[in-house]
Scaffold this motif. Structure first.
Motif, PDB file in Angstrom:
ATOM      1  N   ALA A  17       0.836  -1.209   0.000  1.00 19.81           N
ATOM      2  CA  ALA A  17       0.000   0.000   0.000  1.00 19.81           C
ATOM      3  C   ALA A  17       0.870   1.258   0.000  1.00 19.81           C
ATOM      4  CB  ALA A  17      -0.933  -0.007   1.203  1.00 19.81           C
ATOM      5  N   GLY A  21       0.753   3.991  -2.988  1.00 20.75           N
ATOM      6  CA  GLY A  21       0.457   5.407  -2.787  1.00 20.75           C
ATOM      7  C   GLY A  21       1.554   6.293  -3.355  1.00 20.75           C
ATOM      8  N   ASP A  24       1.197   6.201  -7.121  1.00 19.58           N
ATOM      9  CA  ASP A  24      -0.159   6.536  -7.561  1.00 19.58           C
ATOM     10  C   ASP A  24      -0.816   5.451  -8.415  1.00 19.58           C
ATOM     11  OD1 ASP A  24      -2.364   8.148  -7.470  1.00 19.58           O
ATOM     12  OD2 ASP A  24      -1.824   9.297  -9.243  1.00 19.58           O
ATOM     13  N   VAL A  25      -0.758   4.220  -7.913  1.00 15.35           N
ATOM     14  CA  VAL A  25      -1.528   3.130  -8.518  1.00 15.35           C
ATOM     15  C   VAL A  25      -2.240   2.391  -7.382  1.00 15.35           C
ATOM     16  CG1 VAL A  25       0.049   2.821 -10.490  1.00 15.35           C
ATOM     17  CG2 VAL A  25       0.383   1.455  -8.416  1.00 15.35           C
ATOM     18  N   HIS A  38       1.531  -8.727 -14.350  1.00 17.99           N
ATOM     19  CA  HIS A  38       1.386  -7.540 -15.208  1.00 17.99           C
ATOM     20  C   HIS A  38       2.757  -6.914 -15.440  1.00 17.99           C
ATOM     21  CE1 HIS A  38      -0.323  -3.933 -16.959  1.00 17.99           C
ATOM     22  NE2 HIS A  38       0.429  -3.219 -16.158  1.00 17.99           N
ATOM     23  N   SER A  41       3.884  -0.479 -17.967  1.00 16.26           N
ATOM     24  CA  SER A  41       4.255   0.337 -19.126  1.00 16.26           C
ATOM     25  C   SER A  41       5.614   0.979 -18.836  1.00 16.26           C
ATOM     26  CB  SER A  41       3.207   1.425 -19.344  1.00 16.26           C
ATOM     27  OG  SER A  41       3.219   2.310 -18.239  1.00 16.26           O
ATOM     28  N   ARG A  47       8.722   5.338 -13.332  1.00 14.56           N
ATOM     29  CA  ARG A  47       8.238   5.969 -12.103  1.00 14.56           C
ATOM     30  C   ARG A  47       8.613   5.120 -10.886  1.00 14.56           C
ATOM     31  NH1 ARG A  47       2.676   7.145 -13.696  1.00 14.56           N
ATOM     32  NH2 ARG A  47       1.674   6.164 -11.915  1.00 14.56           N
ATOM     33  N   ARG A  50      12.314   5.459 -10.257  1.00 10.77           N
ATOM     34  CA  ARG A  50      12.585   6.779  -9.676  1.00 10.77           C
ATOM     35  C   ARG A  50      12.237   6.782  -8.185  1.00 10.77           C
ATOM     36  NH1 ARG A  50       9.332  10.995 -12.757  1.00 10.77           N
ATOM     37  NH2 ARG A  50       7.745  10.359 -11.283  1.00 10.77           N
TER      38      ARG A  50
ATOM     39  N   MET B   1      11.521  11.252 -14.938  1.00  8.99           N
ATOM     40  CA  MET B   1      10.868  11.563 -16.210  1.00  8.99           C
ATOM     41  C   MET B   1       9.389  11.862 -15.959  1.00  8.99           C
ATOM     42  SD  MET B   1      10.016   9.026 -19.363  1.00  8.99           S
ATOM     43  CE  MET B   1      11.622   8.774 -20.049  1.00  8.99           C
ATOM     44  N   ASP B   7       0.780   9.957 -22.425  1.00 11.64           N
ATOM     45  CA  ASP B   7       0.893   8.832 -21.491  1.00 11.64           C
ATOM     46  C   ASP B   7      -0.330   8.724 -20.576  1.00 11.64           C
ATOM     47  OD1 ASP B   7       3.360   8.114 -22.396  1.00 11.64           O
ATOM     48  OD2 ASP B   7       4.428   9.409 -20.994  1.00 11.64           O
ATOM     49  N   ASN B  10      -1.937   5.561 -19.549  1.00 13.24           N
ATOM     50  CA  ASN B  10      -1.091   4.585 -18.885  1.00 13.24           C
ATOM     51  C   ASN B  10      -0.730   5.059 -17.486  1.00 13.24           C
ATOM     52  OD1 ASN B  10      -0.808   2.541 -20.716  1.00 13.24           O
ATOM     53  ND2 ASN B  10       0.911   3.468 -21.759  1.00 13.24           N
ATOM     54  N   SER B  11      -1.523   4.654 -16.507  1.00 14.96           N
ATOM     55  CA  SER B  11      -1.257   5.016 -15.125  1.00 14.96           C
ATOM     56  C   SER B  11      -0.873   6.478 -14.966  1.00 14.96           C
ATOM     57  CB  SER B  11      -0.125   4.147 -14.567  1.00 14.96           C
ATOM     58  OG  SER B  11      -0.571   2.844 -14.426  1.00 14.96           O
ATOM     59  N   PRO B  12      -1.820   7.382 -15.126  1.00 14.90           N
ATOM     60  CA  PRO B  12      -1.486   8.795 -15.020  1.00 14.90           C
ATOM     61  C   PRO B  12      -0.941   9.132 -13.639  1.00 14.90           C
ATOM     62  CG  PRO B  12      -3.841   8.478 -14.865  1.00 14.90           C
ATOM     63  CD  PRO B  12      -3.260   7.163 -15.237  1.00 14.90           C
ATOM     64  N   GLU B  13       0.026   9.994 -13.610  1.00 16.43           N
ATOM     65  CA  GLU B  13       0.596  10.425 -12.335  1.00 16.43           C
ATOM     66  C   GLU B  13      -0.132  11.688 -11.921  1.00 16.43           C
ATOM     67  OE1 GLU B  13       5.017  10.733 -10.429  1.00 16.43           O
ATOM     68  OE2 GLU B  13       4.728  11.062 -12.548  1.00 16.43           O
ATOM     69  N   THR B  14      -0.903  11.590 -10.852  1.00 14.85           N
ATOM     70  CA  THR B  14      -1.677  12.751 -10.438  1.00 14.85           C
ATOM     71  C   THR B  14      -0.936  13.489  -9.342  1.00 14.85           C
ATOM     72  OG1 THR B  14      -2.875  11.306  -8.975  1.00 14.85           O
ATOM     73  CG2 THR B  14      -3.916  11.792 -11.060  1.00 14.85           C
ATOM     74  N   THR B  16      -0.194  14.336  -6.038  1.00 15.16           N
ATOM     75  CA  THR B  16      -0.481  13.951  -4.659  1.00 15.16           C
ATOM     76  C   THR B  16       0.572  14.609  -3.798  1.00 15.16           C
ATOM     77  OG1 THR B  16       0.788  11.949  -4.996  1.00 15.16           O
ATOM     78  CG2 THR B  16      -1.597  11.738  -5.150  1.00 15.16           C
ATOM     79  N   ARG B  25      -1.560   8.620   0.861  1.00 15.56           N
ATOM     80  CA  ARG B  25      -1.821   8.989  -0.543  1.00 15.56           C
ATOM     81  C   ARG B  25      -2.694   7.936  -1.214  1.00 15.56           C
ATOM     82  NH1 ARG B  25       4.359  10.339  -1.526  1.00 15.56           N
ATOM     83  NH2 ARG B  25       3.969  10.470  -3.752  1.00 15.56           N
ATOM     84  N   LEU B  26      -2.480   6.652  -0.832  1.00 15.12           N
ATOM     85  CA  LEU B  26      -3.307   5.578  -1.398  1.00 15.12           C
ATOM     86  C   LEU B  26      -4.757   5.727  -0.933  1.00 15.12           C
ATOM     87  CD1 LEU B  26      -3.395   2.976  -3.100  1.00 15.12           C
ATOM     88  CD2 LEU B  26      -3.013   1.693  -1.003  1.00 15.12           C
ATOM     89  N   ARG B  29      -6.290   8.350  -2.907  1.00 15.20           N
ATOM     90  CA  ARG B  29      -6.492   7.845  -4.261  1.00 15.20           C
ATOM     91  C   ARG B  29      -7.754   6.991  -4.325  1.00 15.20           C
ATOM     92  NH1 ARG B  29      -5.608   3.744  -7.683  1.00 15.20           N
ATOM     93  NH2 ARG B  29      -4.879   4.356  -9.734  1.00 15.20           N
ATOM     94  N   ARG B  32     -10.755   9.095  -4.334  1.00  8.11           N
ATOM     95  CA  ARG B  32     -10.901   9.753  -5.639  1.00  8.11           C
ATOM     96  C   ARG B  32     -11.499   8.782  -6.669  1.00  8.11           C
ATOM     97  NH1 ARG B  32      -5.590  10.966  -6.562  1.00  8.11           N
ATOM     98  NH2 ARG B  32      -5.412   9.457  -8.235  1.00  8.11           N
ATOM     99  N   ASP B  89      -5.458   3.376 -12.889  1.00  6.96           N
ATOM    100  CA  ASP B  89      -4.130   2.943 -13.329  1.00  6.96           C
ATOM    101  C   ASP B  89      -4.236   1.941 -14.479  1.00  6.96           C
ATOM    102  OD1 ASP B  89      -4.283   0.227 -12.294  1.00  6.96           O
ATOM    103  OD2 ASP B  89      -4.116   1.127 -10.309  1.00  6.96           O
ATOM    104  N   GLU B  90      -3.076   1.582 -15.022  1.00  4.08           N
ATOM    105  CA  GLU B  90      -3.085   0.774 -16.240  1.00  4.08           C
ATOM    106  C   GLU B  90      -3.596  -0.648 -16.015  1.00  4.08           C
ATOM    107  OE1 GLU B  90       1.024   1.459 -17.043  1.00  4.08           O
ATOM    108  OE2 GLU B  90       1.574  -0.586 -16.481  1.00  4.08           O
ATOM    109  N   VAL B  91      -3.490  -1.171 -14.796  1.00  2.00           N
ATOM    110  CA  VAL B  91      -4.021  -2.515 -14.530  1.00  2.00           C
ATOM    111  C   VAL B  91      -5.550  -2.483 -14.606  1.00  2.00           C
ATOM    112  CG1 VAL B  91      -4.195  -4.337 -12.776  1.00  2.00           C
ATOM    113  CG2 VAL B  91      -2.019  -3.203 -13.162  1.00  2.00           C
TER     114      VAL B  91
END
Lengths: 65, 153
Positions: A17, A21, A24-25, A38, A41, A47, A50, B1, B7, B10-14, B16, B25-26, B29, B32, B89-91
């Motif tokens: 978790a 967080g 952000d997934v 999975h 991408s 990410r 990083r 990056m 993109d 594909n799992s957009p980075e918002t 937070t 943060r989860l 999320r 949201r 997210d992409e999953v």
């Protein structure tokens, strides 16, 4: 694709978790990547790398799981 | 990056707050995404009721209003689906696409099979609502199966 996500996460004492967080997934997404169900991408893989402050090739390699 | 505009599917980075823990943060999320689910499903539910009332004749609409309402519903369905897909997210996108594929395949097979059977006198004439309902049920089962597999895995 193989990855060292579980090991790197354990080294930092992060739960799924916590990592979810930070990148952000959902927690299910982290679990799916860790268990090789999975392949992320390219943008998500970068990410994750990083977040661990490592080059991407130290987190993922191209071999089959 | 930083993710580029293309993109976003594909799992957009918002944005937070980095001062919060990952678990906080989860939680944000999750709230949201729940809001996105409620708005999307709520819009679909209201649209479905309106369409059902119009189809049943309970709403007396002039043809112009009927077609305008239908066009609005179509635009709303596309917009809310895109809005949803860009926020998960992409999953989640992956699971949605597989479930949609299962639904599409089921729709084609049931429709074609029923039409062929009816043409040979083996079944009554195809019923559009039954085909739509079967498509929806199979899509939901496929989606639930994927989610269950992820939870158990």
């Amino acid at each position: 694709m193989n990855n060292r996500l579980r090991l790197l996460r354990a080294e930092r004492g992060w739960s799924q978790a916590e990592l979810a967080g930070r990148i952000d997934v959902s927690r299910q997404a982290v679990n799916a990547i860790e268990t090789g169900k999975h392949d992320p991408s390219l943008s998500l893989a970068f990410r994750i790398a990083r977040e661990f402050r490592l080059p991407i090739e130290q987190v993922f390699d191209g071999g089959e799981a | 990056m930083l993710p580029r505009k293309e993109d976003k599917m594909n799992s957009p980075e918002t944005n937070t707050n980095p001062s919060l823990s990952g678990e906080d943060r989860l939680r944000r999320r999750r709230r949201r995404i729940l809001a996105v689910w409620i708005v999307t499903i709520g819009a679909g539910f209201l649209g479905g009721i309106a369409l059902g009332l119009a189809a049943g004749g309970a709403l007396s609409l002039s043809p112009l209003f009927f077609w305008a309402g239908l066009a609005l519903l179509a635009v709303g369905a596309v917009a809310s689906s895109l809005w949803f897909m860009r926020r998960v997210d992409e999953v989640e996108v992956f699971d949605n696409l597989w479930a949609s594929f299962a639904g599409l395949l089921a729709h084609m097979l049931i429709s074609a099979g029923w039409v062929a059977a009816a043409a040979r006198g083996l079944a009554p004439a195809p019923d559009v609502l039954s085909v739509l309902l079967a498509t929806l049920v199979i899509t939901v089962i496929a989606y639930a199966g994927l989610k269950l597999r992820r939870r158990l895995g």
